[in-house]
Design an enzyme around this catalytic site. Structure first.
Site, mmCIF file in Angstrom:
data_model
loop_
_atom_site.group_PDB
_atom_site.id
_atom_site.type_symbol
_atom_site.label_atom_id
_atom_site.label_comp_id
_atom_site.label_asym_id
_atom_site.label_seq_id
_atom_site.Cartn_x
_atom_site.Cartn_y
_atom_site.Cartn_z
ATOM 1 N N PRO A 111 0.998 -1.194 0.009
ATOM 2 C CA PRO A 111 0.170 -0.095 0.019
ATOM 3 C C PRO A 111 0.975 0.742 -0.206
ATOM 4 O O PRO A 111 1.937 0.842 0.873
ATOM 5 C CB PRO A 111 -0.475 0.064 1.435
ATOM 6 C CG PRO A 111 -0.707 -1.442 1.849
ATOM 7 C CD PRO A 111 0.218 -2.268 0.859
ATOM 8 N N GLU A 112 0.584 2.306 -1.007
ATOM 9 C CA GLU A 112 1.604 3.045 -1.101
ATOM 10 C C GLU A 112 0.167 4.730 0.201
ATOM 11 O O GLU A 112 -0.588 4.632 0.546
ATOM 12 C CB GLU A 112 1.847 3.875 -2.026
ATOM 13 C CG GLU A 112 2.738 2.688 -3.143
ATOM 14 C CD GLU A 112 2.556 2.586 -4.362
ATOM 15 O OE1 GLU A 112 2.904 4.047 -4.684
ATOM 16 O OE2 GLU A 112 3.208 2.122 -4.937
#
Ligand SMILES: [Zn+2]
Length: 278
Positions: free
Chosen positions: A2-3
């Protein structure tokens, strides 16, 4: 992994769903997920009876504020998910932590690869505990920077653009996917050196960065086939269907129809259009 857009999507939902709720009980199935604590009792004891007062984000870390001044920190690692659930819902495999609230409902931390973690601390101890947070770069969603300042930062670093964009000390929250999408939107190659950008290119890069990230948040992040990212309600994001270059090797560039190219640099892939990006 996840960013920023995925973590920010979860943060906003957590803030909407859980602020004001009081922790009733905490169960932990895998101690590795709370590895900064001695045992379950040490972790649970700092949460039970506490009310959630707000949820903020620092880089890719989620900080859930508690009414005693403490903060529950969550990091999703490679595969972590924070899920809202009802006690009746069957427990998914790899559910590592379950937080139940007095008002009903649960927050579950599911993490197959266990690179993620949860821990309780105080704001003044946070940076000492998580080194990355002490040196975090500017946040492209929460903070606004002038183009001239952004240009000064780029010129001072003299580094290729992709490693620079994914350097958390430079800008917080950008990883492999969004770096490629931002550079495509800006018309710049991954290996362009940061001090060679013209003033116009600096502005294009800054605008591409904020617009790409905002757009991805609007679409609730990217969920790839081999990734675990789900939002708080267990749903996938849909920004992946709007990716222009990432994971599209050999496909036509949406702008010029040239084929998207993939190269390996420093053990990481970079996807780009050899025509549109210079
Ligand atoms: Zn192109």
């Amino acid at each position: 992994m996840p960013e920023l857009p995925e973590v920010e999507t979860i943060r906003r939902d957590l803030d909407r769903e859980f602020v004001g709720r009081k922790v009733k009980t905490v169960e932990v199935s895998r101690l590795r997920s709370i590895r900064r604590h001695k045992n379950t009792k040490d972790f649970a004891g700092r949460l039970e009876g506490r009310k959630i007062t707000g949820v903020v984000r620092k880089g890719k870390y989620i900080l859930i504020r508690l009414d005693d001044g403490g903060v529950l920190v969550a990091h999703l690692g490679m595969s972590g998910q924070l899920l809202r659930a009802s006690p009746k819902d069957p427990k998914e495999r790899h559910t590592q932590v379950v937080i139940s609230f007095s008002q009903g409902g649960q927050l579950r931390f599911v993490d197959p690869r266990t690179f993620g973690e949860m821990f309780v601390t105080t704001p003044d101890r946070l940076e000492a505990q998580v080194h990355e947070l002490a040196h975090l770069g500017f946040d492209p969603i929460d903070q606004v920077m002038s183009w001239t300042h952004f240009a000064e930062m780029l010129y001072a670093r003299k580094t290729r653009l992709k490693p620079l964009l994914t350097d958390q000390k430079f800008i917080a929250g950008i990883g492999n996917i969004y770096a490629d999408e931002i550079l495509f939107a800006a018309g710049l190659r991954f290996d362009r050196s940061s001090e060679t950008l013209t003033a116009q290119e600096v502005r294009r890069l800054y605008r591409a960065m904020t617009e790409t990230l905002q757009d991805a948040i609007k679409h609730r992040g990217s969920s790839l086939a081999d990734e675990q990212y789900r939002d708080l309600f267990g749903e996938t994001g849909d920004f992946q269907s709007l990716h222009k270059v990432y994971d599209r090797e050999g496909k036509a560039c949406p702008r010029c129809r040239s084929l998207i190219t993939r190269v390996k640099a420093n053990g990481r892939s970079a996807y780009f259009c050899p025509q549109c990006q210079v």
